[in-house]
Design a protein around this motif. Structure first.
Motif, PDB file in Angstrom:
ATOM      1  N   VAL A  71      18.494 -18.768 -10.279  1.00 56.01           N
ATOM      2  CA  VAL A  71      19.745 -18.042 -10.099  1.00 56.01           C
ATOM      3  C   VAL A  71      19.375 -16.610  -9.735  1.00 56.01           C
ATOM      4  CG1 VAL A  71      21.953 -17.399 -11.111  1.00 56.01           C
ATOM      5  CG2 VAL A  71      20.833 -19.530 -11.826  1.00 56.01           C
ATOM      6  N   LEU A  72      19.481 -16.283  -8.452  1.00 56.07           N
ATOM      7  CA  LEU A  72      19.097 -14.975  -7.942  1.00 56.07           C
ATOM      8  C   LEU A  72      20.028 -13.884  -8.480  1.00 56.07           C
ATOM      9  CD1 LEU A  72      18.299 -15.947  -4.243  1.00 56.07           C
ATOM     10  CD2 LEU A  72      16.659 -15.350  -6.040  1.00 56.07           C
ATOM     11  N   PRO A  73      19.680 -12.606  -8.298  1.00 58.71           N
ATOM     12  CA  PRO A  73      20.529 -11.526  -8.804  1.00 58.71           C
ATOM     13  C   PRO A  73      21.986 -11.682  -8.386  1.00 58.71           C
ATOM     14  CG  PRO A  73      18.443 -10.627  -8.100  1.00 58.71           C
ATOM     15  CD  PRO A  73      18.425 -12.080  -7.718  1.00 58.71           C
ATOM     16  N   HIS A  74      22.853 -11.499  -9.361  1.00 56.02           N
ATOM     17  CA  HIS A  74      24.290 -11.610  -9.159  1.00 56.02           C
ATOM     18  C   HIS A  74      24.977 -10.674 -10.156  1.00 56.02           C
ATOM     19  CE1 HIS A  74      23.166 -14.490 -12.269  1.00 56.02           C
ATOM     20  NE2 HIS A  74      24.391 -14.350 -12.765  1.00 56.02           N
ATOM     21  N   PRO A  75      26.215 -10.283  -9.899  1.00 56.72           N
ATOM     22  CA  PRO A  75      26.876  -9.260 -10.713  1.00 56.72           C
ATOM     23  C   PRO A  75      27.766  -9.849 -11.808  1.00 56.72           C
ATOM     24  CG  PRO A  75      28.173  -9.645  -8.759  1.00 56.72           C
ATOM     25  CD  PRO A  75      27.010 -10.612  -8.699  1.00 56.72           C
ATOM     26  N   SER A 112      27.890  -6.380 -19.858  1.00 56.65           N
ATOM     27  CA  SER A 112      28.061  -5.875 -18.494  1.00 56.65           C
ATOM     28  C   SER A 112      28.619  -4.463 -18.465  1.00 56.65           C
ATOM     29  CB  SER A 112      28.993  -6.795 -17.703  1.00 56.65           C
ATOM     30  OG  SER A 112      30.332  -6.641 -18.142  1.00 56.65           O
ATOM     31  N   GLY A 113      29.490  -4.107 -19.454  1.00 55.77           N
ATOM     32  CA  GLY A 113      30.245  -2.881 -19.281  1.00 55.77           C
ATOM     33  C   GLY A 113      31.008  -2.976 -17.974  1.00 55.77           C
ATOM     34  N   PRO A 114      31.113  -1.879 -17.211  1.00 58.83           N
ATOM     35  CA  PRO A 114      31.834  -1.945 -15.929  1.00 58.83           C
ATOM     36  C   PRO A 114      31.082  -2.704 -14.852  1.00 58.83           C
ATOM     37  CG  PRO A 114      30.888   0.232 -16.256  1.00 58.83           C
ATOM     38  CD  PRO A 114      30.677  -0.515 -17.544  1.00 58.83           C
ATOM     39  N   GLY A 115      29.760  -2.907 -15.044  1.00 54.91           N
ATOM     40  CA  GLY A 115      29.017  -3.652 -14.031  1.00 54.91           C
ATOM     41  C   GLY A 115      27.538  -3.722 -14.327  1.00 54.91           C
ATOM     42  N   ILE A 116      26.962  -4.900 -14.139  1.00 54.76           N
ATOM     43  CA  ILE A 116      25.531  -5.132 -14.314  1.00 54.76           C
ATOM     44  C   ILE A 116      25.162  -6.287 -13.398  1.00 54.76           C
ATOM     45  CG2 ILE A 116      25.637  -6.897 -16.139  1.00 54.76           C
ATOM     46  CD1 ILE A 116      23.406  -5.336 -17.605  1.00 54.76           C
ATOM     47  N   SER A 117      23.868  -6.440 -13.100  1.00 56.26           N
ATOM     48  CA  SER A 117      23.413  -7.606 -12.357  1.00 56.26           C
ATOM     49  C   SER A 117      22.156  -8.150 -13.020  1.00 56.26           C
ATOM     50  CB  SER A 117      23.143  -7.269 -10.885  1.00 56.26           C
ATOM     51  OG  SER A 117      22.232  -6.188 -10.755  1.00 56.26           O
ATOM     52  N   GLU A 280      32.578  -3.912  -3.951  1.00 61.05           N
ATOM     53  CA  GLU A 280      31.463  -3.038  -4.294  1.00 61.05           C
ATOM     54  C   GLU A 280      30.142  -3.803  -4.332  1.00 61.05           C
ATOM     55  OE1 GLU A 280      32.265  -0.653  -7.717  1.00 61.05           O
ATOM     56  OE2 GLU A 280      34.057   0.236  -6.840  1.00 61.05           O
ATOM     57  N   TRP A 281      30.177  -5.060  -4.771  1.00 56.31           N
ATOM     58  CA  TRP A 281      28.955  -5.874  -4.734  1.00 56.31           C
ATOM     59  C   TRP A 281      28.544  -6.165  -3.298  1.00 56.31           C
ATOM     60  CZ3 TRP A 281      24.834  -7.182  -7.299  1.00 56.31           C
ATOM     61  CH2 TRP A 281      24.090  -8.305  -6.938  1.00 56.31           C
ATOM     62  N   ARG A 288      27.255   0.572  -8.718  1.00 58.91           N
ATOM     63  CA  ARG A 288      27.968  -0.014  -9.864  1.00 58.91           C
ATOM     64  C   ARG A 288      27.128  -1.029 -10.613  1.00 58.91           C
ATOM     65  NH1 ARG A 288      34.111  -2.585  -9.864  1.00 58.91           N
ATOM     66  NH2 ARG A 288      34.106  -3.288 -12.043  1.00 58.91           N
ATOM     67  N   PHE A 289      26.364  -1.854  -9.893  1.00 52.18           N
ATOM     68  CA  PHE A 289      25.699  -3.005 -10.512  1.00 52.18           C
ATOM     69  C   PHE A 289      24.184  -2.839 -10.666  1.00 52.18           C
ATOM     70  CE2 PHE A 289      29.556  -4.640  -8.450  1.00 52.18           C
ATOM     71  CZ  PHE A 289      30.179  -5.217  -9.547  1.00 52.18           C
ATOM     72  N   GLY A 290      23.611  -1.805 -10.078  1.00 45.06           N
ATOM     73  CA  GLY A 290      22.186  -1.584 -10.203  1.00 45.06           C
ATOM     74  C   GLY A 290      21.373  -2.578  -9.388  1.00 45.06           C
ATOM     75  N   VAL A 291      20.053  -2.547  -9.609  1.00 42.09           N
ATOM     76  CA  VAL A 291      19.117  -3.390  -8.857  1.00 42.09           C
ATOM     77  C   VAL A 291      18.244  -4.168  -9.840  1.00 42.09           C
ATOM     78  CG1 VAL A 291      17.176  -3.401  -7.241  1.00 42.09           C
ATOM     79  CG2 VAL A 291      19.081  -1.799  -6.909  1.00 42.09           C
ATOM     80  N   VAL A 292      18.054  -5.444  -9.569  1.00 42.71           N
ATOM     81  CA  VAL A 292      17.159  -6.284 -10.361  1.00 42.71           C
ATOM     82  C   VAL A 292      15.802  -6.302  -9.673  1.00 42.71           C
ATOM     83  CG1 VAL A 292      16.779  -8.548 -11.387  1.00 42.71           C
ATOM     84  CG2 VAL A 292      19.119  -7.691 -11.089  1.00 42.71           C
ATOM     85  N   ALA A 293      14.773  -5.806 -10.348  1.00 48.89           N
ATOM     86  CA  ALA A 293      13.446  -5.724  -9.755  1.00 48.89           C
ATOM     87  C   ALA A 293      12.819  -7.109  -9.595  1.00 48.89           C
ATOM     88  CB  ALA A 293      12.545  -4.847 -10.624  1.00 48.89           C
ATOM     89  N   GLY A 294      11.938  -7.229  -8.603  1.00 47.38           N
ATOM     90  CA  GLY A 294      11.134  -8.435  -8.465  1.00 47.38           C
ATOM     91  C   GLY A 294      11.687  -9.486  -7.541  1.00 47.38           C
TER      92      GLY A 294
END
Length: 319
Positions: A71-75, A112-117, A280-281, A288-294
């Motif tokens: 499951v790749l990065p998603h918000p 998540s708060g207002p947004g996370i990925s 926004e995604w 808003r959602f940041g970046v998932v490394a890797g």
């Protein structure tokens, strides 16, 4: 054993303020998880007529199956994700910098708060079994910051013929250290073979029970793995028996006061909340959602919005 009116139907017509002890079997549906490289999961919440059990607003059961979870990065917005593996291990990475493996008996809790990925990936062709749940954040939690917790030493609960782990919230005075934002309970419980025992409940909570293994008997009705037994409110206890032994997951909480608009990976209060999050995604997502490394920029794109205005999932009223 207390008298339960168990209705073996696919939909529920119970509202939290009901006056009688009604229970409903909520049947799961099979859905793909993770886009093109998907695995099949059984989804029980949200269910037609029962969108939430307390603040629990989403319940997937995956496995047991030999597969690769990719499951790749998603918000996410407006929720906490609860990952509870029963077999196998899953690597979790998120936009607040977390990079951990979660294993059976351990809890991954992401807010998540207002947004996370985040992303979730298992070792190739591994045997996986477990639960993925969401807890809706209440109105007024806009100031909650995105966060991640992993708990590897959760408290146990034990009484005659019954023992288990309190994953989230509190069960009969035993509380999980995990952070929550509304009164609730989530616990994995083992019922001994041949036991006649009682699961303690809170009268002001609504509850539901999912069998993970074995067979449980409630009011003379067998409950096996698959459907979620929704119990409503107004109960102090749930007497159960099991001839073979059973493992169950107990969900519960104060009936959630807000109408939720849920679409894709977003929980909001209105159609416009969802549209804004999706835009926004798709536009970039980083602010808003940041970046998932890797993942070298790979991520799951949002699907197109449906050609209608999204409305809240509302509980079906009794007839």
């Amino acid at each position: 054993m207390s008298n339960l009116d168990v209705r073996p139907t696919e939909t529920a017509c119970h509202a939290p303020e009901h006056s009688g002890p009604v229970a409903e079997f909520l049947q799961p549906r099979e859905v793909p998880l993770g886009g093109i490289r998907s695995m099949q999961v059984k989804r029980t919440l949200p269910h037609r007529g029962v969108p939430t059990v307390g603040a629990w607003c989403f319940l997937d059961q995956f496995g047991p199956q030999r597969t690769t979870m990719t499951v790749l990065p998603h918000p996410h917005t407006g929720l906490q994700t609860v990952t509870w593996p029963l077999q196998g291990e899953i690597r979790h990475r998120d936009s607040v910098g977390s990079d951990v493996m979660v294993r059976p008996g351990q809890l991954n809790l992401m807010t998540s708060g207002p947004g996370i990925s985040h992303s979730e990936v298992s070792p190739p062709e591994s045997m996986l079994d477990g639960l993925q749940l969401w807890v809706a954040l209440p109105t007024g939690s806009d100031s909650v910051a995105p966060a991640f917790q992993q708990h590897v030493d959760l408290p146990g609960y034990e009484t005659r013929g019954l023992r288990g782990t309190v994953v989230l919230g509190e069960l009969a005075g035993t509380g999980s250290p995990a952070t929550t934002y509304s009164p609730l309970v989530g616990a994995q419980l083992d019922v001994d073979a041949g036991a006649m025992t009682t699961i303690p409940l809170r009268r002001d909570f609504e509850h539901a029970v999912l069998v993970l293994g074995g067979t449980l008997t409630v009011a003379g009705a067998p409950l096996e793995s698959g459907p979620l037994l929704y119990l409503g409110t107004g109960r102090d206890e749930l007497p159960v028996t099991s001839t073979t032994g059973a493992t169950i997951f107990l969900l519960g909480g104060e009936p959630f006061p807000d109408d939720l608009v849920m679409w894709w990976n977003f929980v909001g209060r209105s159609h416009d909340d969802i549209v804004t999050a999706r835009e926004e995604w798709e536009r970039d997502g980083q602010h808003r959602f940041g970046v998932v490394a890797g993942h070298a920029g790979e991520r799951i794109p949002a699907p197109p919005m449906p050609p209608l205005r999204l409305t809240p999932r509302r509980r079906r009223r009794p007839t």
